[in-house]
Scaffold this motif. Sequence first.
Motif, PDB file in Angstrom:
ATOM      1  N   SER A 105       1.050 -15.795  -9.774  1.00  0.00           N
ATOM      2  CA  SER A 105       1.231 -14.746  -8.773  1.00  0.00           C
ATOM      3  C   SER A 105       1.401 -13.389  -9.460  1.00  0.00           C
ATOM      4  N   VAL A 106       0.952 -12.358  -8.770  1.00  0.00           N
ATOM      5  CA  VAL A 106       0.892 -11.014  -9.368  1.00  0.00           C
ATOM      6  C   VAL A 106       1.569 -10.017  -8.430  1.00  0.00           C
ATOM      7  N   LEU A 107       2.259  -9.067  -9.017  1.00  0.00           N
ATOM      8  CA  LEU A 107       2.910  -8.001  -8.244  1.00  0.00           C
ATOM      9  C   LEU A 107       2.305  -6.650  -8.632  1.00  0.00           C
ATOM     10  N   LEU A 108       1.868  -5.896  -7.639  1.00  0.00           N
ATOM     11  CA  LEU A 108       1.353  -4.542  -7.900  1.00  0.00           C
ATOM     12  C   LEU A 108       2.299  -3.510  -7.301  1.00  0.00           C
ATOM     13  N   ASP A 109       2.418  -2.366  -7.961  1.00  0.00           N
ATOM     14  CA  ASP A 109       3.178  -1.225  -7.431  1.00  0.00           C
ATOM     15  C   ASP A 109       2.176  -0.085  -7.334  1.00  0.00           C
ATOM     16  N   ILE A 110       1.659   0.132  -6.136  1.00  0.00           N
ATOM     17  CA  ILE A 110       0.567   1.108  -5.980  1.00  0.00           C
ATOM     18  C   ILE A 110       0.769   1.954  -4.718  1.00  0.00           C
ATOM     19  N   ASP A 111       0.036   3.060  -4.630  1.00  0.00           N
ATOM     20  CA  ASP A 111       0.229   3.944  -3.480  1.00  0.00           C
ATOM     21  C   ASP A 111      -0.504   3.388  -2.247  1.00  0.00           C
ATOM     22  N   VAL A 112      -0.336   4.094  -1.133  1.00  0.00           N
ATOM     23  CA  VAL A 112      -0.877   3.590   0.143  1.00  0.00           C
ATOM     24  C   VAL A 112      -2.414   3.513   0.135  1.00  0.00           C
ATOM     25  N   GLN A 113      -3.070   4.511  -0.461  1.00  0.00           N
ATOM     26  CA  GLN A 113      -4.538   4.469  -0.520  1.00  0.00           C
ATOM     27  C   GLN A 113      -5.016   3.226  -1.259  1.00  0.00           C
ATOM     28  N   GLY A 114      -4.345   2.933  -2.385  1.00  0.00           N
ATOM     29  CA  GLY A 114      -4.717   1.763  -3.180  1.00  0.00           C
ATOM     30  C   GLY A 114      -4.408   0.461  -2.443  1.00  0.00           C
ATOM     31  N   ALA A 115      -3.267   0.422  -1.753  1.00  0.00           N
ATOM     32  CA  ALA A 115      -2.878  -0.798  -1.030  1.00  0.00           C
ATOM     33  C   ALA A 115      -3.906  -1.107   0.065  1.00  0.00           C
ATOM     34  N   ARG A 116      -4.400  -0.047   0.713  1.00  0.00           N
ATOM     35  CA  ARG A 116      -5.437  -0.269   1.745  1.00  0.00           C
ATOM     36  C   ARG A 116      -6.691  -0.878   1.121  1.00  0.00           C
ATOM     37  N   GLN A 117      -7.084  -0.359  -0.048  1.00  0.00           N
ATOM     38  CA  GLN A 117      -8.297  -0.878  -0.703  1.00  0.00           C
ATOM     39  C   GLN A 117      -8.114  -2.340  -1.110  1.00  0.00           C
ATOM     40  N   VAL A 118      -6.924  -2.661  -1.636  1.00  0.00           N
ATOM     41  CA  VAL A 118      -6.677  -4.049  -2.064  1.00  0.00           C
ATOM     42  C   VAL A 118      -6.748  -4.965  -0.849  1.00  0.00           C
ATOM     43  N   LYS A 119      -6.099  -4.541   0.245  1.00  0.00           N
ATOM     44  CA  LYS A 119      -6.054  -5.382   1.448  1.00  0.00           C
ATOM     45  C   LYS A 119      -7.461  -5.599   2.002  1.00  0.00           C
ATOM     46  N   SER A 120      -8.312  -4.571   1.896  1.00  0.00           N
ATOM     47  CA  SER A 120      -9.645  -4.763   2.476  1.00  0.00           C
ATOM     48  C   SER A 120     -10.516  -5.646   1.593  1.00  0.00           C
ATOM     49  N   SER A 121     -10.236  -5.720   0.273  1.00  0.00           N
ATOM     50  CA  SER A 121     -11.054  -6.641  -0.530  1.00  0.00           C
ATOM     51  C   SER A 121     -10.383  -8.005  -0.693  1.00  0.00           C
ATOM     52  N   LEU A 122      -9.070  -8.076  -0.610  1.00  0.00           N
ATOM     53  CA  LEU A 122      -8.364  -9.363  -0.733  1.00  0.00           C
ATOM     54  C   LEU A 122      -7.414  -9.475   0.456  1.00  0.00           C
ATOM     55  N   ALA A 123      -7.922 -10.005   1.551  1.00  0.00           N
ATOM     56  CA  ALA A 123      -7.160 -10.003   2.810  1.00  0.00           C
ATOM     57  C   ALA A 123      -5.867 -10.805   2.702  1.00  0.00           C
ATOM     58  N   GLU A 124      -5.823 -11.763   1.749  1.00  0.00           N
ATOM     59  CA  GLU A 124      -4.622 -12.605   1.657  1.00  0.00           C
ATOM     60  C   GLU A 124      -3.468 -11.895   0.928  1.00  0.00           C
ATOM     61  N   ALA A 125      -3.711 -10.698   0.408  1.00  0.00           N
ATOM     62  CA  ALA A 125      -2.647  -9.962  -0.283  1.00  0.00           C
ATOM     63  C   ALA A 125      -1.459  -9.762   0.663  1.00  0.00           C
TER      64      ALA A 125
END
Length: 214
Positions: A105-125
Amino acid sequence: MNRLLRLSRPDRGALFVLTGPSGTGKSTLVAHIMASGVDLVFGVSATTRAPRAHEVDGHHYRFVDDTTFDRLVADNALLEHADVYHHRYGTPRESVLSALERGQSVLLDIDVQGARQVKSSLAEAVTIFVCPPSPQDLRRRLEARGTESADVIDRRMKMAQEQLKGAPEFEYLLVNDHLETAQAVLLGIVLAELHRRGRQAVTADRVARMADSS
Ligand code: 5GP
């Protein structure tokens, strides 16, 4: 390490995304959970910003110049990237995806723009939005760092208000008004997510066999 934390290794890695405005205490929460014994790795971002006094290259960030960052973008080596307060930040794709594939398991600390991008490519995040108890508190935290000028703090306050509008897009909402409570809530979210049946294939099989044999 206590027994509860030892039980937290799932069969399939989970991706946790801690997001929210800068100055809400995300990195303190990250440091706490990484030291808690939960089986997580921190996704070290690349950034073009200069290191702060206590920061170690490769541990807090990978500090790179603009040319290197351009190359990472051109090579599609970043899972997401964004400009935050005139600096560039991005999450390395390969290290995060290969960890997840290994069941880590992995933990990211990123801003809102980045979190949106991650969620759209990895919906299970699993996305967790950290917000300050009040604008005054946020300003105090930014000032207490002592690393930014008044100008930069004003800019960060404006950006923070923009980022707060994104809060409803994320799954968990964590108001950081009391550090120990926020740490306990974050640990609770992580442990609960790691114990979802879908991430515990081996245990779920064992339970099914027990049910058959009785
Ligand atoms: P700082 O410069 O204070 O360490 O971070 C500024 C902001 O950039 C924080 O909100 C932090 O979460 C965010 N950040 C750090 N790494 C990344 C990244 O890889 N991608 C994105 N999009 N934001 C990041």
